[in-house]
Design an enzyme around this catalytic site. Structure first.
Site, PDB file in Angstrom:
ATOM      1  N   ASN A 179       0.870  -1.183   0.000  1.00 49.57           N
ATOM      2  CA  ASN A 179       0.000   0.000   0.000  1.00 49.57           C
ATOM      3  C   ASN A 179       0.901   1.225   0.000  1.00 49.57           C
ATOM      4  O   ASN A 179       1.473   1.568   1.035  1.00 49.57           O
ATOM      5  CB  ASN A 179      -0.911  -0.019   1.239  1.00 49.57           C
ATOM      6  CG  ASN A 179      -1.733   1.257   1.354  1.00 49.57           C
ATOM      7  OD1 ASN A 179      -1.793   2.056   0.416  1.00 49.57           O
ATOM      8  ND2 ASN A 179      -2.372   1.456   2.506  1.00 49.57           N
ATOM      9  N   HIS A 208      -9.541   1.492   4.962  1.00 47.10           N
ATOM     10  CA  HIS A 208      -8.254   1.707   5.642  1.00 47.10           C
ATOM     11  C   HIS A 208      -8.459   2.694   6.793  1.00 47.10           C
ATOM     12  O   HIS A 208      -9.274   3.613   6.692  1.00 47.10           O
ATOM     13  CB  HIS A 208      -7.216   2.241   4.653  1.00 47.10           C
ATOM     14  CG  HIS A 208      -5.831   2.214   5.214  1.00 47.10           C
ATOM     15  ND1 HIS A 208      -5.378   3.189   6.074  1.00 47.10           N
ATOM     16  CD2 HIS A 208      -4.819   1.326   5.079  1.00 47.10           C
ATOM     17  CE1 HIS A 208      -4.134   2.881   6.437  1.00 47.10           C
ATOM     18  NE2 HIS A 208      -3.771   1.764   5.848  1.00 47.10           N
ATOM     19  N   LYS A 229       0.038   4.214  -0.269  1.00 48.57           N
ATOM     20  CA  LYS A 229      -0.652   5.415   0.237  1.00 48.57           C
ATOM     21  C   LYS A 229      -0.449   6.540  -0.786  1.00 48.57           C
ATOM     22  O   LYS A 229      -0.335   6.245  -1.977  1.00 48.57           O
ATOM     23  CB  LYS A 229      -0.160   5.759   1.643  1.00 48.57           C
ATOM     24  CG  LYS A 229      -0.231   4.536   2.580  1.00 48.57           C
ATOM     25  CD  LYS A 229      -0.052   4.826   4.027  1.00 48.57           C
ATOM     26  CE  LYS A 229      -0.173   3.523   4.813  1.00 48.57           C
ATOM     27  NZ  LYS A 229      -0.095   3.705   6.243  1.00 48.57           N
ATOM     28  N   GLU A 261      -5.178  -4.329  10.932  1.00 48.86           N
ATOM     29  CA  GLU A 261      -4.160  -3.292  11.065  1.00 48.86           C
ATOM     30  C   GLU A 261      -4.448  -2.497  12.341  1.00 48.86           C
ATOM     31  O   GLU A 261      -5.260  -1.556  12.315  1.00 48.86           O
ATOM     32  CB  GLU A 261      -4.178  -2.345   9.852  1.00 48.86           C
ATOM     33  CG  GLU A 261      -3.848  -3.012   8.548  1.00 48.86           C
ATOM     34  CD  GLU A 261      -3.240  -2.030   7.540  1.00 48.86           C
ATOM     35  OE1 GLU A 261      -2.140  -2.320   7.049  1.00 48.86           O
ATOM     36  OE2 GLU A 261      -3.852  -0.987   7.258  1.00 48.86           O
ATOM     37  N   SER A 282       3.626  -1.605  10.412  1.00 51.25           N
ATOM     38  CA  SER A 282       5.079  -1.632  10.637  1.00 51.25           C
ATOM     39  C   SER A 282       5.755  -2.935  10.201  1.00 51.25           C
ATOM     40  O   SER A 282       6.753  -3.350  10.796  1.00 51.25           O
ATOM     41  CB  SER A 282       5.401  -1.329  12.110  1.00 51.25           C
ATOM     42  OG  SER A 282       5.026  -0.005  12.419  1.00 51.25           O
ATOM     43  N   GLY A 341       2.863   2.738  10.935  1.00 49.08           N
ATOM     44  CA  GLY A 341       3.898   3.766  10.823  1.00 49.08           C
ATOM     45  C   GLY A 341       4.656   4.072  12.104  1.00 49.08           C
ATOM     46  O   GLY A 341       5.403   5.040  12.176  1.00 49.08           O
ATOM     47  N   GLU A 364      -6.858   5.155   7.717  1.00 46.43           N
ATOM     48  CA  GLU A 364      -6.676   6.568   7.333  1.00 46.43           C
ATOM     49  C   GLU A 364      -7.942   7.104   6.672  1.00 46.43           C
ATOM     50  O   GLU A 364      -8.302   8.266   6.862  1.00 46.43           O
ATOM     51  CB  GLU A 364      -5.447   6.696   6.418  1.00 46.43           C
ATOM     52  CG  GLU A 364      -4.158   6.508   7.225  1.00 46.43           C
ATOM     53  CD  GLU A 364      -3.001   5.885   6.458  1.00 46.43           C
ATOM     54  OE1 GLU A 364      -3.009   5.873   5.217  1.00 46.43           O
ATOM     55  OE2 GLU A 364      -2.071   5.384   7.133  1.00 46.43           O
TER      56      GLU A 364
END
Ligand code: 13P
Length: 227
Positions: free
Chosen positions: A7, A86, A9, A152, A190, A158, A88
């Site tokens: 991904n 996701h 992003k 996730e 991560s 991250g 985000e």
């Protein structure tokens, strides 16, 4: 055989696509490899040996929805997969479980395999079971043959902090109890070339969803080859 998903992003550019294709096309593996670049770069992946996914889609095929991406068109331009829900998207673009489910239905209708992201935030850690229960609820009893769940934990994305292998196994076991033992479940958060081997060996883990490390073609190539 595992599923290894990149991904990107909102990262990468045409130069990275060229390097990535060169490095990853040289990888020989029975794993399923999927790259999800920004939509604007999808057209640059014509010579890619493996699969392409989108990072998001809208829940309608067409219409007056300026700026949205049609699942029908994503399929038409060669996407086989789409990431849905996701964290985000949930946090920055206010996607709730109803929207996530509508997007999943639209992806299914258009023959896209969905990678549905679920996971608890840092302050929900003690209560992860009810978060995952809520996020998977609408999918229970549906035909999930074309659906992959990606666990996730938001606190791991991250940050370099990952759950223990025991915790990953426990959570994926919980998810599979809800959505079906045969439904593929990935871990994301991560993941890098150093920790991926142990994660991929972990009982119940069908693959990994990789953010930062997927932008480094050599590192992603290493993970893509792991069994
Ligand atoms: P990182 O691998 O950068 O933690 O990102 C994980 C992720 O959000 C993949 O979808």
């Amino acid at each position: 055989m595992k599923i290894v998903v990149a991904n990107w992003k909102m990262n990468g550019d045409c130069d990275l696509v060229s390097t990535f294709i060169e490095k990853i096309n040289a990888v020989t593996t029975t794993n399923t490899i999927v790259v999800c670049p920004p939509v604007a770069l999808i057209g640059q992946f014509k010579d890619f040996r493996y699969s392409i996914g989108a990072q998001n889609c809208f829940y309608e095929d067409k219409g007056a929805f300026t700026g949205e991406n049609s699942p029908k068109l994503l399929k038409e331009v060669g996407c086989e997969y789409v990431i849905i829900g996701h964290s985000e998207r949930r946090a920055i673009f206010n996607e709730n479980d109803d929207i996530v489910f509508k997007k999943w239905e639209a992806a299914q209708k258009n023959g896209l395999s969905s990678i549905v992201c679920i996971g608890e935030k840092a302050d929900e850690r003690a209560d992860w079971k009810s978060v995952l229960q809520r996020q998977t609820e609408k999918f229970i009893g549906k035909n999930l043959g074309n659906t992959i769940f990606a666990y996730e934990p938001v606190w791991s994305i991250g940050t370099g902090v990952i759950p223990t292998l025991g915790e990953i196994a426990e959570v994926l076991t919980f998810i599979k109890t809800k959505v079906g033992e045969s439904t593929c479940c990935l871990y994301g958060g991560s993941v890098n070339a150093t920790n991926a081997e142990n994660i991929l060996r972990c009982n119940k883990v069908d693959g990994v969803l990789i953010g930062g490390a997927s932008l480094k073609p050599d590192e992603f190539a290493k993970i893509a080859m792991m069994v």
